[in-house]
Write a protein that holds these residues in place. Structure first.
Motif, PDB file in Angstrom:
ATOM      1  N   LEU A 165       3.756   5.505  -2.602  1.00 32.70           N
ATOM      2  CA  LEU A 165       3.862   6.630  -2.179  1.00 32.70           C
ATOM      3  C   LEU A 165       5.344   6.982  -2.313  1.00 32.70           C
ATOM      4  CD1 LEU A 165       2.378   7.468   1.391  1.00 32.70           C
ATOM      5  CD2 LEU A 165       2.180   8.745  -0.897  1.00 32.70           C
ATOM      6  N   HIS A 166       6.384   6.145  -2.074  1.00 35.48           N
ATOM      7  CA  HIS A 166       7.721   6.491  -2.364  1.00 35.48           C
ATOM      8  C   HIS A 166       8.010   6.673  -3.864  1.00 35.48           C
ATOM      9  CE1 HIS A 166       9.703   5.843   1.213  1.00 35.48           C
ATOM     10  NE2 HIS A 166       9.200   4.637   1.610  1.00 35.48           N
ATOM     11  N   LEU A 213       6.213   8.058  -5.907  1.00 33.71           N
ATOM     12  CA  LEU A 213       5.420   9.419  -6.184  1.00 33.71           C
ATOM     13  C   LEU A 213       6.248  10.485  -5.556  1.00 33.71           C
ATOM     14  CD1 LEU A 213       2.794  10.454  -7.386  1.00 33.71           C
ATOM     15  CD2 LEU A 213       1.931  10.602  -5.174  1.00 33.71           C
ATOM     16  N   ALA A 214       7.053  10.188  -4.277  1.00 33.08           N
ATOM     17  CA  ALA A 214       7.819  11.283  -3.735  1.00 33.08           C
ATOM     18  C   ALA A 214       9.092  11.275  -4.645  1.00 33.08           C
ATOM     19  CB  ALA A 214       8.175  10.736  -2.263  1.00 33.08           C
ATOM     20  N   LEU A 230       3.361  12.029   2.092  1.00 31.66           N
ATOM     21  CA  LEU A 230       4.309  12.071   0.686  1.00 31.66           C
ATOM     22  C   LEU A 230       5.159  13.091   0.952  1.00 31.66           C
ATOM     23  CD1 LEU A 230       4.464  11.402  -2.006  1.00 31.66           C
ATOM     24  CD2 LEU A 230       3.092  13.212  -2.751  1.00 31.66           C
ATOM     25  N   LEU A 266       6.127   2.768   5.965  1.00 37.99           N
ATOM     26  CA  LEU A 266       6.677   3.916   4.966  1.00 37.99           C
ATOM     27  C   LEU A 266       7.902   4.437   5.366  1.00 37.99           C
ATOM     28  CD1 LEU A 266       5.772   5.575   2.192  1.00 37.99           C
ATOM     29  CD2 LEU A 266       4.999   7.308   4.128  1.00 37.99           C
ATOM     30  N   LEU A 296       9.141  12.867   1.176  1.00 39.19           N
ATOM     31  CA  LEU A 296       9.966  13.897  -0.032  1.00 39.19           C
ATOM     32  C   LEU A 296      11.339  13.791   0.221  1.00 39.19           C
ATOM     33  CD1 LEU A 296       8.122  14.709  -2.431  1.00 39.19           C
ATOM     34  CD2 LEU A 296       8.071  16.948  -1.236  1.00 39.19           C
ATOM     35  N   GLU A 330      14.976   8.199   1.251  1.00 39.23           N
ATOM     36  CA  GLU A 330      15.902   8.071   2.392  1.00 39.23           C
ATOM     37  C   GLU A 330      15.155   8.074   3.563  1.00 39.23           C
ATOM     38  OE1 GLU A 330      19.704  10.853   3.221  1.00 39.23           O
ATOM     39  OE2 GLU A 330      18.416  11.568   1.855  1.00 39.23           O
ATOM     40  N   SER A 331      15.778   7.710   4.766  1.00 37.34           N
ATOM     41  CA  SER A 331      14.741   7.696   5.965  1.00 37.34           C
ATOM     42  C   SER A 331      14.582   8.915   6.391  1.00 37.34           C
ATOM     43  CB  SER A 331      15.529   6.629   6.900  1.00 37.34           C
ATOM     44  OG  SER A 331      15.066   6.928   8.137  1.00 37.34           O
ATOM     45  N   PRO A 332      13.547   9.496   6.764  1.00 36.12           N
ATOM     46  CA  PRO A 332      13.344  10.825   7.152  1.00 36.12           C
ATOM     47  C   PRO A 332      13.936  10.978   8.668  1.00 36.12           C
ATOM     48  CG  PRO A 332      11.109   9.845   7.033  1.00 36.12           C
ATOM     49  CD  PRO A 332      12.269   8.727   6.585  1.00 36.12           C
ATOM     50  N   TRP A 371      15.067  -1.578   2.059  1.00 40.05           N
ATOM     51  CA  TRP A 371      16.051  -0.385   2.621  1.00 40.05           C
ATOM     52  C   TRP A 371      17.374  -0.880   2.947  1.00 40.05           C
ATOM     53  CZ3 TRP A 371      14.246   4.042   3.892  1.00 40.05           C
ATOM     54  CH2 TRP A 371      12.783   4.167   4.157  1.00 40.05           C
ATOM     55  N   LEU A 423       0.807  -1.175  -0.039  1.00 32.61           N
ATOM     56  CA  LEU A 423      -0.031   0.038   0.090  1.00 32.61           C
ATOM     57  C   LEU A 423       0.913   1.109  -0.068  1.00 32.61           C
ATOM     58  CD1 LEU A 423      -3.028  -0.882   2.604  1.00 32.61           C
ATOM     59  CD2 LEU A 423      -2.922  -0.423   0.263  1.00 32.61           C
ATOM     60  N   VAL A 424       2.085   1.386   0.595  1.00 28.38           N
ATOM     61  CA  VAL A 424       2.696   2.652   0.841  1.00 28.38           C
ATOM     62  C   VAL A 424       4.019   2.674  -0.392  1.00 28.38           C
ATOM     63  CG1 VAL A 424       2.293   2.722   3.107  1.00 28.38           C
ATOM     64  CG2 VAL A 424       4.479   1.653   2.489  1.00 28.38           C
ATOM     65  N   GLU A 451      16.935  17.954   6.786  1.00 29.73           N
ATOM     66  CA  GLU A 451      16.163  16.935   7.180  1.00 29.73           C
ATOM     67  C   GLU A 451      15.668  17.255   8.501  1.00 29.73           C
ATOM     68  OE1 GLU A 451      14.336  14.005   6.138  1.00 29.73           O
ATOM     69  OE2 GLU A 451      16.272  13.824   4.982  1.00 29.73           O
TER      70      GLU A 451
END
Lengths: 258, 165
Positions: free
Chosen positions: A35-36, A38-39, B23, B71, B27, A112-114, A156, A31-32, B34
Protein backbone atom coordinates in the motif's frame (compact mmCIF):
# COMPACT_ATOMS: atom_id res chain seq x y z
CA UNK A 1 -16.78 -4.34 22.84
CA UNK A 2 -15.26 -4.62 26.31
CA UNK A 3 -13.22 -7.65 25.29
CA UNK A 4 -11.86 -5.90 22.21
CA UNK A 5 -11.16 -2.73 24.20
CA UNK A 6 -9.25 -4.75 26.79
CA UNK A 7 -7.33 -6.57 24.06
CA UNK A 8 -6.40 -3.24 22.41
CA UNK A 9 -5.24 -1.78 25.69
CA UNK A 10 -3.09 -4.80 26.50
CA UNK A 11 -1.63 -4.62 22.99
CA UNK A 12 -0.87 -0.92 23.29
CA UNK A 13 0.80 -1.45 26.64
CA UNK A 14 2.82 -4.36 25.29
CA UNK A 15 3.79 -2.35 22.22
CA UNK A 16 4.83 0.80 24.04
CA UNK A 17 6.63 -0.74 27.03
CA UNK A 18 7.86 -4.12 25.84
CA UNK A 19 8.84 -5.60 22.50
CA UNK A 20 6.67 -8.71 22.38
CA UNK A 21 4.67 -7.44 19.43
CA UNK A 22 7.47 -6.41 17.11
CA UNK A 23 7.28 -9.80 15.40
CA UNK A 24 3.52 -9.42 14.88
CA UNK A 25 4.05 -6.01 13.34
CA UNK A 26 6.95 -7.35 11.26
CA UNK A 27 4.84 -10.07 9.61
CA UNK A 28 1.68 -7.97 9.29
CA UNK A 29 3.70 -5.38 7.43
CA UNK A 30 4.22 -7.84 4.56
CA UNK A 31 0.54 -7.24 3.83
CA UNK A 32 0.53 -3.45 4.13
CA UNK A 33 3.89 -2.41 2.63
CA UNK A 34 2.52 -2.71 -0.96
CA UNK A 35 0.00 0.00 0.00
CA UNK A 36 2.85 2.37 0.78
CA UNK A 37 4.42 1.59 -2.59
CA UNK A 38 1.10 2.23 -4.26
CA UNK A 39 0.63 5.50 -2.37
CA UNK A 40 4.10 6.60 -3.44
CA UNK A 41 3.71 5.49 -7.06
CA UNK A 42 2.37 8.81 -8.46
CA UNK A 43 5.51 10.51 -7.20
CA UNK A 44 7.93 7.84 -8.34
CA UNK A 45 6.25 7.59 -11.75
CA UNK A 46 6.36 11.35 -12.25
CA UNK A 47 10.01 11.29 -11.16
CA UNK A 48 10.89 8.70 -13.77
CA UNK A 49 8.80 10.40 -16.46
CA UNK A 50 10.55 13.66 -15.65
CA UNK A 51 13.99 12.12 -15.94
CA UNK A 52 13.05 10.39 -19.21
CA UNK A 53 11.60 13.47 -20.88
CA UNK A 54 14.35 16.04 -20.28
CA UNK A 55 15.43 18.03 -23.27
CA UNK A 56 18.90 17.51 -24.66
CA UNK A 57 20.06 21.04 -23.96
CA UNK A 58 18.88 20.82 -20.35
CA UNK A 59 20.79 17.58 -19.87
CA UNK A 60 23.94 19.06 -21.40
CA UNK A 61 23.64 22.06 -19.11
CA UNK A 62 23.10 19.87 -16.08
CA UNK A 63 26.01 17.68 -17.03
CA UNK A 64 28.26 20.72 -17.30
CA UNK A 65 27.10 22.03 -13.93
CA UNK A 66 27.62 18.69 -12.24
CA UNK A 67 31.11 18.35 -13.73
CA UNK A 68 32.02 21.76 -12.39
CA UNK A 69 30.65 20.83 -8.97
CA UNK A 70 32.60 17.57 -9.03
CA UNK A 71 35.82 19.41 -9.87
CA UNK A 72 35.26 21.88 -7.06
CA UNK A 73 34.52 19.15 -4.56
CA UNK A 74 37.46 17.03 -5.66
CA UNK A 75 39.66 20.02 -5.07
CA UNK A 76 38.22 20.43 -1.58
CA UNK A 77 38.59 16.69 -1.01
CA UNK A 78 42.33 16.91 -1.66
CA UNK A 79 42.72 19.33 1.20
CA UNK A 80 40.40 17.21 3.34
CA UNK A 81 42.47 14.09 2.76
CA UNK A 82 45.54 15.89 3.96
CA UNK A 83 43.71 17.24 7.00
CA UNK A 84 42.29 13.81 7.74
CA UNK A 85 45.72 12.19 7.68
CA UNK A 86 47.09 14.94 9.89
CA UNK A 87 44.17 14.51 12.28
CA UNK A 88 44.74 10.77 12.56
CA UNK A 89 48.46 11.39 13.24
CA UNK A 90 47.66 13.93 15.96
CA UNK A 91 45.09 11.58 17.49
CA UNK A 92 47.70 8.84 17.54
CA UNK A 93 50.10 11.22 19.30
CA UNK A 94 47.40 11.77 21.91
CA UNK A 95 46.77 8.01 22.14
CA UNK A 96 43.11 8.56 21.24
CA UNK A 97 41.23 5.94 19.28
CA UNK A 98 41.10 6.68 15.58
CA UNK A 99 37.87 7.68 13.91
CA UNK A 100 36.08 4.87 12.13
CA UNK A 101 34.89 5.48 8.60
CA UNK A 102 31.18 4.86 8.09
CA UNK A 103 29.63 3.08 5.15
CA UNK A 104 26.49 4.61 3.65
CA UNK A 105 23.59 3.11 1.74
CA UNK A 106 21.16 5.25 -0.17
CA UNK A 107 17.44 5.00 0.50
CA UNK A 108 14.37 6.86 -0.68
CA UNK A 109 11.50 8.36 1.24
CA UNK A 110 8.26 6.58 0.40
CA UNK A 111 5.86 7.93 2.96
CA UNK A 112 5.15 10.07 5.96
CA UNK A 113 3.24 9.43 9.15
CA UNK A 114 -0.32 10.78 8.72
CA UNK A 115 -0.31 11.78 12.41
CA UNK A 116 0.20 15.57 12.45
CA UNK A 117 1.79 15.46 15.93
CA UNK A 118 4.79 13.31 15.11
CA UNK A 119 7.62 13.55 12.65
CA UNK A 120 8.11 10.09 11.24
CA UNK A 121 8.92 9.16 7.66
CA UNK A 122 9.04 5.85 5.86
CA UNK A 123 12.02 4.78 3.73
CA UNK A 124 12.22 1.99 1.18
CA UNK A 125 14.93 -0.10 2.88
CA UNK A 126 14.12 -2.69 5.53
CA UNK A 127 15.43 -5.74 7.31
CA UNK A 128 16.26 -7.48 4.02
CA UNK A 129 18.74 -4.65 3.43
CA UNK A 130 20.20 -5.09 6.96
CA UNK A 131 18.63 -1.92 8.35
CA UNK A 132 18.60 -2.03 12.16
CA UNK A 133 16.82 -0.12 14.92
CA UNK A 134 18.76 2.92 16.08
CA UNK A 135 20.58 3.35 12.80
CA UNK A 136 21.41 7.00 11.99
CA UNK A 137 19.86 8.55 8.88
CA UNK A 138 21.39 11.60 7.18
CA UNK A 139 20.81 13.55 4.02
CA UNK A 140 23.31 15.55 1.97
CA UNK A 141 23.14 18.44 4.45
CA UNK A 142 23.01 16.94 7.92
CA UNK A 143 21.53 14.54 10.41
CA UNK A 144 17.88 13.62 9.76
CA UNK A 145 17.03 11.09 12.47
CA UNK A 146 17.21 7.46 13.41
CA UNK A 147 15.44 4.20 12.56
CA UNK A 148 12.78 3.28 15.12
CA UNK A 149 10.91 0.48 13.40
CA UNK A 150 12.11 -2.04 10.85
CA UNK A 151 9.82 -3.90 8.47
CA UNK A 152 10.93 -6.36 5.78
CA UNK A 153 10.95 -3.85 2.92
CA UNK A 154 10.56 -0.52 4.70
CA UNK A 155 11.51 1.21 7.93
CA UNK A 156 10.26 4.15 9.96
CA UNK A 157 12.62 7.03 10.68
CA UNK A 158 12.04 9.28 13.71
CA UNK A 159 13.18 12.74 12.64
CA UNK A 160 15.28 14.89 14.97
CA UNK A 161 12.47 17.47 15.15
CA UNK A 162 10.01 14.99 16.69
CA UNK A 163 9.07 16.03 20.25
CA UNK A 164 10.17 12.59 21.46
CA UNK A 165 13.63 12.82 19.93
CA UNK A 166 16.76 14.28 21.52
CA UNK A 167 20.17 14.55 19.92
CA UNK A 168 23.45 14.92 21.86
CA UNK A 169 25.24 17.82 20.19
CA UNK A 170 28.38 19.88 20.42
CA UNK A 171 28.94 23.46 19.32
CA UNK A 172 31.44 23.37 16.49
CA UNK A 173 33.05 26.69 17.49
CA UNK A 174 34.00 25.86 21.07
CA UNK A 175 33.14 22.22 21.73
CA UNK A 176 30.47 22.97 24.35
CA UNK A 177 28.05 20.09 24.67
CA UNK A 178 24.27 20.13 25.02
CA UNK A 179 21.17 18.21 24.07
CA UNK A 180 18.90 19.33 21.23
CA UNK A 181 15.28 18.19 21.37
CA UNK A 182 12.28 18.51 19.10
CA UNK A 183 9.44 20.69 20.33
CA UNK A 184 5.73 20.17 20.60
CA UNK A 185 4.74 23.48 19.08
CA UNK A 186 6.71 23.79 15.88
CA UNK A 187 7.93 20.37 14.67
CA UNK A 188 10.31 22.32 12.40
CA UNK A 189 12.87 23.47 14.91
CA UNK A 190 14.97 22.13 17.77
CA UNK A 191 15.64 23.65 21.20
CA UNK A 192 18.63 23.15 23.46
CA UNK A 193 17.71 21.77 26.88
CA UNK A 194 18.81 23.33 30.17
CA UNK A 195 21.18 25.97 28.81
CA UNK A 196 22.40 28.29 31.57
CA UNK A 197 22.66 32.00 30.81
CA UNK A 198 26.46 31.85 30.95
CA UNK A 199 26.71 29.09 28.34
CA UNK A 200 28.69 30.31 25.34
CA UNK A 201 26.31 30.11 22.41
CA UNK A 202 25.50 32.78 19.83
CA UNK A 203 23.23 33.02 16.80
CA UNK A 204 24.89 31.36 13.81
CA UNK A 205 26.74 28.68 15.79
CA UNK A 206 26.88 25.37 13.94
CA UNK A 207 25.92 22.32 16.00
CA UNK A 208 27.32 18.89 15.22
CA UNK A 209 26.64 15.50 16.79
CA UNK A 210 28.87 14.92 19.80
CA UNK A 211 28.88 11.13 19.56
CA UNK A 212 27.67 10.85 23.15
CA UNK A 213 25.25 8.04 23.84
CA UNK A 214 26.85 6.01 21.08
CA UNK A 215 23.90 6.34 18.76
CA UNK A 216 25.08 8.96 16.30
CA UNK A 217 28.72 9.10 15.18
CA UNK A 218 30.44 12.39 16.08
CA UNK A 219 30.80 15.29 13.70
CA UNK A 220 27.64 15.27 11.57
CA UNK A 221 25.96 18.68 11.26
CA UNK A 222 22.67 18.93 13.14
CA UNK A 223 21.62 22.55 12.95
CA UNK A 224 22.41 26.24 13.12
CA UNK A 225 21.45 28.38 16.12
CA UNK A 226 18.77 30.78 14.93
CA UNK A 227 17.77 32.52 18.16
CA UNK A 228 19.13 32.91 21.71
CA UNK A 229 16.79 34.38 24.30
CA UNK A 230 17.98 35.30 27.80
CA UNK A 231 14.88 35.87 29.90
CA UNK A 232 15.77 37.01 33.46
CA UNK A 233 12.56 35.40 34.71
CA UNK A 234 13.52 31.97 33.41
CA UNK A 235 16.15 29.69 34.93
CA UNK A 236 17.50 28.71 31.52
CA UNK A 237 18.11 30.45 28.21
CA UNK A 238 15.93 29.53 25.24
CA UNK A 239 18.11 28.49 22.30
CA UNK A 240 16.34 27.73 19.03
CA UNK A 241 18.05 25.72 16.32
CA UNK A 242 17.20 25.33 12.63
CA UNK A 243 18.06 21.86 11.38
CA UNK A 244 20.58 21.81 8.52
CA UNK A 245 19.10 18.65 6.97
CA UNK A 246 16.24 19.37 4.58
CA UNK A 247 13.76 17.43 6.66
CA UNK A 248 10.75 18.53 4.65
CA UNK A 249 12.28 18.28 1.21
CA UNK A 250 14.94 15.57 1.04
CA UNK A 251 13.77 12.54 -0.89
CA UNK A 252 17.11 10.77 -1.06
CA UNK A 253 18.54 9.88 2.32
CA UNK A 254 21.60 7.97 3.46
CA UNK A 255 21.73 5.19 6.03
CA UNK A 256 24.95 5.03 8.03
CA UNK A 257 26.43 1.60 8.65
CA UNK A 258 29.23 1.19 11.17
CA UNK B 1 -22.14 -19.82 -6.12
CA UNK B 2 -24.80 -22.32 -5.01
CA UNK B 3 -28.06 -20.77 -3.91
CA UNK B 4 -27.48 -22.14 -0.40
CA UNK B 5 -24.41 -19.97 0.18
CA UNK B 6 -25.78 -16.92 -1.53
CA UNK B 7 -26.71 -14.99 1.58
CA UNK B 8 -23.51 -12.93 1.71
CA UNK B 9 -21.70 -11.74 -1.33
CA UNK B 10 -19.42 -8.92 -2.36
CA UNK B 11 -16.93 -9.39 0.45
CA UNK B 12 -14.13 -8.45 -1.92
CA UNK B 13 -15.89 -5.17 -2.66
CA UNK B 14 -15.99 -4.31 1.05
CA UNK B 15 -12.33 -5.23 1.40
CA UNK B 16 -11.55 -3.19 -1.72
CA UNK B 17 -13.21 -0.05 -0.37
CA UNK B 18 -11.35 -0.44 2.93
CA UNK B 19 -8.01 -0.83 1.13
CA UNK B 20 -8.78 2.23 -0.98
CA UNK B 21 -9.59 4.20 2.18
CA UNK B 22 -6.30 3.02 3.73
CA UNK B 23 -4.50 4.14 0.59
CA UNK B 24 -6.08 7.61 0.85
CA UNK B 25 -4.94 7.73 4.48
CA UNK B 26 -1.25 7.30 3.63
CA UNK B 27 -1.24 9.24 0.37
CA UNK B 28 1.42 11.94 0.78
CA UNK B 29 -0.03 15.41 1.42
CA UNK B 30 1.68 18.75 1.96
CA UNK B 31 2.28 19.50 5.65
CA UNK B 32 -0.34 22.22 5.96
CA UNK B 33 -3.01 19.92 4.53
CA UNK B 34 -2.12 16.98 6.78
CA UNK B 35 -4.42 18.03 9.63
CA UNK B 36 -7.38 18.39 7.25
CA UNK B 37 -7.18 14.81 5.98
CA UNK B 38 -10.56 13.12 6.62
CA UNK B 39 -10.57 9.83 8.51
CA UNK B 40 -11.30 7.83 5.37
CA UNK B 41 -11.16 4.42 7.00
CA UNK B 42 -13.53 5.44 9.82
CA UNK B 43 -16.00 6.78 7.22
CA UNK B 44 -15.94 3.58 5.19
CA UNK B 45 -16.29 1.43 8.31
CA UNK B 46 -19.28 3.51 9.46
CA UNK B 47 -20.90 3.19 6.04
CA UNK B 48 -20.63 -0.61 5.97
CA UNK B 49 -21.77 -0.94 9.57
CA UNK B 50 -24.86 1.14 8.83
CA UNK B 51 -25.54 -0.63 5.52
CA UNK B 52 -24.77 -4.21 6.60
CA UNK B 53 -24.87 -4.31 10.41
CA UNK B 54 -25.20 -8.11 10.46
CA UNK B 55 -22.03 -8.46 8.47
CA UNK B 56 -19.60 -5.69 9.35
CA UNK B 57 -19.32 -5.08 13.06
CA UNK B 58 -16.91 -4.70 15.92
CA UNK B 59 -14.57 -7.48 14.94
CA UNK B 60 -14.12 -6.40 11.29
CA UNK B 61 -13.58 -2.83 12.47
CA UNK B 62 -11.00 -3.99 15.00
CA UNK B 63 -9.07 -6.03 12.41
CA UNK B 64 -9.16 -3.07 10.00
CA UNK B 65 -7.81 -0.84 12.75
CA UNK B 66 -5.06 -3.33 13.52
CA UNK B 67 -3.80 -3.20 9.93
CA UNK B 68 -4.09 0.59 9.97
CA UNK B 69 -1.78 0.61 13.00
CA UNK B 70 0.79 -1.43 11.10
CA UNK B 71 0.34 0.79 8.04
CA UNK B 72 0.77 4.05 9.93
CA UNK B 73 3.47 2.70 12.23
CA UNK B 74 1.45 3.89 15.20
CA UNK B 75 0.97 2.22 18.57
CA UNK B 76 -0.35 -1.29 17.90
CA UNK B 77 -4.01 -1.34 19.00
CA UNK B 78 -4.62 2.42 18.84
CA UNK B 79 -6.60 2.55 15.60
CA UNK B 80 -8.07 -0.87 16.40
CA UNK B 81 -9.59 0.43 19.62
CA UNK B 82 -10.80 3.68 18.08
CA UNK B 83 -12.39 1.98 15.07
CA UNK B 84 -14.02 -0.72 17.21
CA UNK B 85 -15.56 2.01 19.38
CA UNK B 86 -16.81 3.88 16.30
CA UNK B 87 -18.29 0.64 14.93
CA UNK B 88 -19.94 -0.04 18.30
CA UNK B 89 -21.57 3.40 18.30
CA UNK B 90 -22.58 3.07 14.65
CA UNK B 91 -24.15 -0.32 15.39
CA UNK B 92 -26.36 1.26 18.02
CA UNK B 93 -27.24 4.11 15.67
CA UNK B 94 -27.68 2.38 12.32
CA UNK B 95 -31.48 2.35 12.29
CA UNK B 96 -31.62 6.07 12.96
CA UNK B 97 -28.74 6.79 10.55
CA UNK B 98 -30.73 5.24 7.69
CA UNK B 99 -33.62 7.65 8.31
CA UNK B 100 -31.49 10.76 8.73
CA UNK B 101 -31.20 13.56 6.18
CA UNK B 102 -27.75 14.40 4.81
CA UNK B 103 -27.23 17.18 7.35
CA UNK B 104 -28.24 14.97 10.27
CA UNK B 105 -25.97 12.21 9.01
CA UNK B 106 -23.07 14.61 8.68
CA UNK B 107 -23.59 15.88 12.23
CA UNK B 108 -23.59 12.30 13.49
CA UNK B 109 -20.36 11.67 11.57
CA UNK B 110 -18.89 14.78 13.16
CA UNK B 111 -19.57 13.33 16.60
CA UNK B 112 -18.49 9.76 15.75
CA UNK B 113 -15.22 10.78 14.10
CA UNK B 114 -14.74 13.36 16.86
CA UNK B 115 -14.93 10.56 19.43
CA UNK B 116 -12.51 8.54 17.28
CA UNK B 117 -10.05 11.44 17.23
CA UNK B 118 -10.48 12.22 20.92
CA UNK B 119 -9.82 8.62 21.89
CA UNK B 120 -6.67 8.44 19.74
CA UNK B 121 -5.52 11.73 21.21
CA UNK B 122 -6.10 10.56 24.78
CA UNK B 123 -4.16 7.37 24.22
CA UNK B 124 -1.27 9.22 22.59
CA UNK B 125 -1.20 11.71 25.45
CA UNK B 126 -1.31 8.91 28.03
CA UNK B 127 1.59 7.35 26.20
CA UNK B 128 3.26 10.82 26.30
CA UNK B 129 3.74 10.88 22.55
CA UNK B 130 2.30 14.34 22.47
CA UNK B 131 0.73 16.87 24.76
CA UNK B 132 0.08 19.63 22.27
CA UNK B 133 -2.63 21.65 24.01
CA UNK B 134 -4.68 22.51 20.94
CA UNK B 135 -7.64 21.19 19.00
CA UNK B 136 -5.96 20.67 15.62
CA UNK B 137 -6.78 16.97 15.85
CA UNK B 138 -10.50 17.81 15.70
CA UNK B 139 -10.23 19.46 12.26
CA UNK B 140 -10.26 16.07 10.56
CA UNK B 141 -13.61 15.30 12.25
CA UNK B 142 -14.97 18.42 10.57
CA UNK B 143 -13.52 17.56 7.16
CA UNK B 144 -14.85 14.01 7.53
CA UNK B 145 -18.34 15.36 8.22
CA UNK B 146 -18.14 17.65 5.19
CA UNK B 147 -16.98 14.89 2.86
CA UNK B 148 -19.42 12.28 4.25
CA UNK B 149 -22.33 12.87 1.81
CA UNK B 150 -20.02 12.20 -1.15
CA UNK B 151 -18.51 9.12 0.48
CA UNK B 152 -22.02 7.92 1.27
CA UNK B 153 -23.26 8.37 -2.30
CA UNK B 154 -20.17 6.75 -3.79
CA UNK B 155 -20.33 3.74 -1.47
CA UNK B 156 -24.07 3.34 -1.95
CA UNK B 157 -23.53 3.36 -5.71
CA UNK B 158 -20.82 0.71 -5.31
CA UNK B 159 -23.02 -1.38 -3.01
CA UNK B 160 -25.97 -1.31 -5.42
CA UNK B 161 -23.89 -1.84 -8.55
CA UNK B 162 -22.09 -4.87 -7.18
CA UNK B 163 -25.07 -6.06 -5.15
CA UNK B 164 -23.11 -6.32 -1.91
CA UNK B 165 -25.24 -7.85 0.80
Amino acid sequence: MLGLALLSMIMMLADSRFSYLSQVRFYASYLVTPLHWLADSPRSISDSVNSNLQSRSYLIGENQRLKQQLLQQQFELQKLEHLNAENIRLNELLNASSIVDERVVQAQLTGESPDPFTKRVLINKGSVHDVYIGQPVIDAFGLMGQIVDVEPYASWVLLITDPQHSTPIQINRNGNRAIASGTQDSLQRLVLNNISDTFDVVVGDVLVTSGFGGRFPAGYPVGVVSNVLHDPGEPFATVTVEPTAQLERSRNVLLLFK
Amino acid sequence: MGPKFNKHHGGWIILGTLVLAALFTVLPLPDWLEAYRPEWVALVVIYWVVALPDRIGLFSAWITGFFMDVLEGSLLGLNALALALVAYLALSLYQRMRMFTAIQQSSTILILVGIHQLLSFWVLTANSQNTAPNLIFMISALSSAIIWPFVFLALRYIRRTFNVA
